[in-house]
Design an enzyme around this catalytic site. Structure first.
Site, short mmCIF file in Angstrom:
data_model
loop_
_atom_site.label_atom_id
_atom_site.label_comp_id
_atom_site.label_asym_id
_atom_site.label_seq_id
_atom_site.Cartn_x
_atom_site.Cartn_y
_atom_site.Cartn_z
N LYS A 250 1.84 -17.39 8.97
CA LYS A 250 1.05 -16.96 10.12
C LYS A 250 1.49 -17.72 11.37
CE LYS A 250 -3.28 -15.89 7.71
NZ LYS A 250 -3.33 -14.46 8.10
N ARG B 25 -5.78 -9.61 -1.82
CA ARG B 25 -5.84 -8.49 -2.76
C ARG B 25 -5.16 -8.83 -4.08
NH1 ARG B 25 -2.97 -4.72 1.62
NH2 ARG B 25 -4.14 -6.17 2.92
N1 BES Z 1 -7.14 -14.02 5.34
C1 BES Z 1 -6.45 -13.00 6.03
C2 BES Z 1 -7.37 -12.04 6.78
C3 BES Z 1 -8.14 -12.64 7.93
C4 BES Z 1 -7.68 -12.52 9.21
C5 BES Z 1 -9.36 -13.26 7.71
C6 BES Z 1 -8.40 -13.04 10.27
C7 BES Z 1 -10.08 -13.79 8.75
C8 BES Z 1 -9.62 -13.68 10.02
C9 BES Z 1 -5.63 -12.17 5.04
O1 BES Z 1 -5.16 -12.84 3.92
C10 BES Z 1 -4.45 -11.65 5.77
O2 BES Z 1 -3.64 -12.46 6.16
N2 BES Z 1 -4.36 -10.35 5.92
C11 BES Z 1 -3.26 -9.74 6.59
C12 BES Z 1 -2.89 -8.51 5.81
C13 BES Z 1 -1.59 -7.88 6.26
C14 BES Z 1 -0.43 -8.80 5.93
C15 BES Z 1 -1.45 -6.56 5.57
C16 BES Z 1 -3.71 -9.38 8.00
O3 BES Z 1 -4.86 -8.98 8.18
O4 BES Z 1 -2.91 -9.53 8.92
MN MN Z 2 -3.33 -13.80 4.30
#
Ligand code: BES
Ligand code: MN
Ligand code: ZN
Length: 503
Positions: free
Chosen positions: A279, A353
């Site tokens: 990230k 997931r």
């Molecule tokens: N934990 C994150 C989602 C999230 C984002 C929670 C902001 C709280 C605040 C999750 O694991 C994630 O990174 N999701 C990705 C999915 C994508 C790679 C398909 C996302 O939402 O960018």
């Molecule tokens: Mn994630």
């Protein structure tokens, strides 16, 4: 004294009249409404005589108070045996208020009274449980990691006296205290920093909480997970030096021949860096909240046991830390989820997931009637619904029931669809499924569609995405402070209560 681990709530007592003695240092919280002349009026109640009400209304007039919702005024009222009065606005007068209007007013009052040890209130004449919940949650603060240098000097709310003439007031006060304690427990877990809350520690805390109310507890460590074929949990966890866990907490409350069985599943990523698909640095620290679903699920099953719900509830909670390292899974790796479905991990940041699919398959082996899964799953939840509205997906009927109950308790979950065509976006060239779609569309729904692949036939299923609602990065409001919110604990408990009552 309670020896229960974790959050210790204030002591709550119910009284049918304003105590004559022993409340001299207390603050009396009194709800007011906006009168026809735009001035604040005390909500009629059997506890304050005309003289006291008159003095309060005169003082409010002098301050120009209007009784608008979320407005508070601190008053000194010589006619009353308390140190001061806090008038809290409910807006325009009504015949009845929603529980959440009362809960919010109580929360606003508790925040305005930060540092006060004892509060007495007439707000409870409108709704005892909501008042207790709002007061406890509004007064909630998290100071575990402050040294004496910055720890609050004042003790905080320790004693609540609710005034009520209602018949079930005592039971409602206990229920409100238990519910607020559960929410605060979930908040504590979310607010505990990732340095201190990692999978093994999280599992230990879950065990202690579960055992304190007589739950059966089972914890699978990394060896058991590997041996058991939990490829999603192992795959996500293998980038960290702090290995993954799977915790199972069982409440056996069901009576009779075929008691209702509910499975709860919650995402327990103790920190989400994204893994190798790392990230951006900005706000990455918010990912301490990525176990908010797990925290809520643990708090909910503990609450179900405390309240003695006459159903069976099993929480299945996967825990892992998503880190990049030489041992981390790579984009393009293929893993085998528990139960045998193979997945191409195209993005290691879509890790929730992967651990949830394993847990959902395991949970379905128990043959539940219902399965509620909740997680901080997608940034797309926030894009679609904002910071305070969980997205609820699943089988149409159960999804709508969960969303309606979530609205009723003020957590405000909203039903969202799972369009079949989105499944095509999860096709992989090498495995049964890919963990992300190639398209930017409907990210929250795609994640729901992925999870649906793992839910057993015949199980009524709901998925609640609380990515933003689990963690308040804005300012405090109502009974919600900064940080962990405990959402969707009260939604899930409301669903359990509803199932216990109506099947
Ligand atoms: N934990 C994150 C989602 C999230 C984002 C929670 C902001 C709280 C605040 C999750 O694991 C994630 O990174 N999701 C990705 C999915 C994508 C790679 C398909 C996302 O939402 O960018
Ligand atoms: Mn994630
Ligand atoms: Zn995540």
């Amino acid at each position: 004294m309670s020896t229960a681990p974790g959050y210790q709530s204030p002591t709550v007592t119910v009284s049918t009249g304003l105590p004559k003695r022993g409340i001299g240092a207390a603050v009396l919280i009194v709800p007011v409404v906006t009168g026809d002349d735009d001035r604040a009026r005390v909500v009629p109640n059997p506890f304050l005589d005309a003289e006291a009400v008159g003095e309060i209304e005169v003082a409010l007039k002098a301050l120009g108070a209007k009784g608008g919702s979320d407005q508070t005024s601190r008053l000194v009222i010589p006619a009353l045996p308390v140190a001061s009065v806090l008038a809290v606005g409910l807006g325009k007068s009504r015949d009845e208020w929603s529980g959440d209007a009362i809960r919010r007013a109580a929360g606003v009052a508790a925040r305005a009274l930060s540092g006060v040890e004892h509060v007495v209130t007439t707000l409870s004449e409108l709704d005892v449980a909501a008042t207790v919940e709002g007061l406890i949650l509004g007064a909630y603060r998290f100071t575990d990691y402050r040294s004496t240098k910055t720890a609050p000097k004042e003790p905080g709310l320790a004693k609540i006296t609710v005034l009520s003439t209602a018949k079930g007031a005592k039971a409602d006060a206990v229920r409100g205290t238990d519910v607020a304690t559960a929410v605060a427990t979930a908040r504590d877990l979310v607010n505990t920093p990732p340095s201190h809350l990692f999978p093994d520690e999280f599992a230990k805390r879950a065990r202690a909480l579960g055992e304190s109310v007589g739950l059966q507890v089972e914890v699978l460590d990394e060896k058991a997970l590997e041996k058991g074929g939990y490829g999603g949990i192992v795959g996500v966890g293998k980038g960290s030096t702090r290995p993954p866990r799977l915790v199972r907490l069982t409440h056996k409350g069901g009576k009779g021949r075929k008691p209702k069985k509910v499975a709860l599943v919650g995402k327990g990523i103790t920190f989400d860096t994204g893994g190798i698909s790392i990230k951006p640095a900005a706000n990455m620290h918010h990912m301490t909240s990525d176990m908010g679903g797990a925290a809520a699920v643990i708090a909910t099953v503990v609450l179900a046991a405390k309240q003695g719900l006459p159903i069976d509830v099993v929480a299945t909670v996967p825990m892992a830390e998503n880190m990049p390292s030489a041992s981390a899974q790579r984009p393009g790796d293929v893993l085998t989820q528990y139960g045998g479905i193979t997945v191409e991990v195209l993005n290691t940041d879509a890790e929730g997931r992967l651990i949830l699919a394993d847990a959902i398959v395991r949970a379905c082996e128990d043959g539940p009637d219902y399965l509620i899964e909740t997680s901080t799953l997608t940034g797309a939840q926030t894009v679609a619904l904002g910071a305070r509205t969980p997205g609820v997906m699943g089988n149409d009927e159960f999804r709508d029931r969960v969303a309606a109950l979530s609205q009723a308790v003020g957590e405000n979950g909203w039903a969202m669809p799972l369009p079949d065509e989105l499944k095509d976006d999860l096709k992989s060239t090498v495995a049964d499924l890919a963990n992300v779609s190639g398209s930017r569309y409907a990210g929250m729904l795609v994640a729901g569609v992925y999870l649906r692949e793992f839910v057993a036939e015949g199980v009524q299923w709901a998925h609640i995405d609380v990515a933003a609602p689990a963690y308040n990065t804005g300012g405090p409001w109502g009974y919600t402070g900064k940080g962990g919110t405990g959402v969707p604990t009260r939604t899930m408990f409301a669903v359990l209560e509803d199932i216990a009552k109506n099947g």
